[in-house]
Motif scaffolding. Structure first.
Motif, PDB file in Angstrom:
ATOM      1  N   LEU A  45       3.131  74.077  70.821  1.00 60.88           N
ATOM      2  CA  LEU A  45       3.403  72.717  70.357  1.00 60.88           C
ATOM      3  C   LEU A  45       3.689  72.709  68.855  1.00 60.88           C
ATOM      4  O   LEU A  45       4.517  71.934  68.380  1.00 60.88           O
ATOM      5  N   ARG A  46       3.048  73.595  68.133  1.00 60.89           N
ATOM      6  CA  ARG A  46       3.306  73.709  66.690  1.00 60.89           C
ATOM      7  C   ARG A  46       4.773  74.037  66.438  1.00 60.89           C
ATOM      8  O   ARG A  46       5.426  73.435  65.586  1.00 60.89           O
ATOM      9  N   LEU A  47       5.317  74.988  67.201  1.00 61.40           N
ATOM     10  CA  LEU A  47       6.722  75.355  67.042  1.00 61.40           C
ATOM     11  C   LEU A  47       7.659  74.241  67.486  1.00 61.40           C
ATOM     12  O   LEU A  47       8.700  74.012  66.864  1.00 61.40           O
ATOM     13  N   VAL A  48       7.291  73.544  68.547  1.00 66.40           N
ATOM     14  CA  VAL A  48       8.125  72.442  69.036  1.00 66.40           C
ATOM     15  C   VAL A  48       8.194  71.339  67.988  1.00 66.40           C
ATOM     16  O   VAL A  48       9.277  70.837  67.664  1.00 66.40           O
ATOM     17  N   ILE A  64       6.234  62.127  69.239  1.00 69.92           N
ATOM     18  CA  ILE A  64       5.608  61.926  70.551  1.00 69.92           C
ATOM     19  C   ILE A  64       6.646  61.452  71.560  1.00 69.92           C
ATOM     20  O   ILE A  64       6.748  61.992  72.672  1.00 69.92           O
ATOM     21  N   LYS A  65       7.431  60.458  71.189  1.00 69.48           N
ATOM     22  CA  LYS A  65       8.440  59.901  72.101  1.00 69.48           C
ATOM     23  C   LYS A  65       9.550  60.901  72.397  1.00 69.48           C
ATOM     24  O   LYS A  65      10.051  60.965  73.516  1.00 69.48           O
ATOM     25  N   GLU A  66       9.939  61.708  71.426  1.00 71.52           N
ATOM     26  CA  GLU A  66      10.991  62.703  71.649  1.00 71.52           C
ATOM     27  C   GLU A  66      10.531  63.775  72.644  1.00 71.52           C
ATOM     28  O   GLU A  66      11.283  64.164  73.533  1.00 71.52           O
ATOM     29  N   SER A  78      -0.809  63.344  72.680  1.00 69.34           N
ATOM     30  CA  SER A  78      -1.531  62.202  72.123  1.00 69.34           C
ATOM     31  C   SER A  78      -1.404  62.198  70.601  1.00 69.34           C
ATOM     32  O   SER A  78      -1.193  63.249  69.982  1.00 69.34           O
ATOM     33  N   PRO A  79      -1.567  61.029  69.992  1.00 71.92           N
ATOM     34  CA  PRO A  79      -1.573  60.977  68.534  1.00 71.92           C
ATOM     35  C   PRO A  79      -2.687  61.844  67.935  1.00 71.92           C
ATOM     36  O   PRO A  79      -2.533  62.382  66.844  1.00 71.92           O
ATOM     37  N   GLY A  80      -3.778  62.006  68.667  1.00 76.00           N
ATOM     38  CA  GLY A  80      -4.887  62.836  68.212  1.00 76.00           C
ATOM     39  C   GLY A  80      -4.552  64.311  68.161  1.00 76.00           C
ATOM     40  O   GLY A  80      -5.303  65.106  67.598  1.00 76.00           O
TER      41      GLY A  80
END
Length: 134
Positions: A45-48, A64-66, A78-80
């Motif tokens: 997720l860091r790379l994404v 988040i939406k993308e 999540s925003p968290g």
């Protein structure tokens, strides 16, 4: 007699099971795809996120939406997860805040962030291919 909440039937289903007794994996419904495999492994997720802010500067909500749009609604971080990740990328020097109108923070990749993406190009391409097939 046990309270209804603790009946043998419910207790024997095991941890993390739904009310119907069906197991939903480690994180519950909707967070896995394709036979139980997690969409993002540790560090993915860091790379994404870094790749998305390298494409164009984005707010956390836009990220988040993308991601949600690219996986067809099957997953939305999540925003968290996203906001601490953006802070971490900023502390590592891979992302920076840009001037924006309003109170939302706009993040963009730095030169070091672009270099990180270049050095992990194969992994990033594989991640986005996996996202596209979801």
């Amino acid at each position: 007699m046990y309270h209804r909440k603790y009946t043998r039937e419910r207790c024997n289903r095991g941890p993390r099971s739904g009310w119907d007794g069906e197991r939903h994996g480690r994180w519950g419904r909707g967070h896995r795809h394709g036979g139980g495999r997690r969409l993002f492994d540790q560090g993915d997720l860091r790379l994404v996120v870094l790749a998305l802010i390298a494409e164009q500067p984005r707010h956390g909500y836009e990220i988040i939406k993308e991601i949600e749009n690219r996986v067809g609604g099957a997953y939305a971080p999540s925003p968290g997860v996203i906001y601490p990740l953006l802070t971490m990328l900023e502390e590592l020097g891979l992302a920076e805040q840009r001037a924006s109108d309003g109170s939302k923070k706009l993040y963009a990749a730095t030169a070091d962030g672009d270099a990180e993406l270049t050095s992990n190009k194969a992994a990033v391409d594989a991640l986005f291919a996996r996202i596209a097939e979801t």
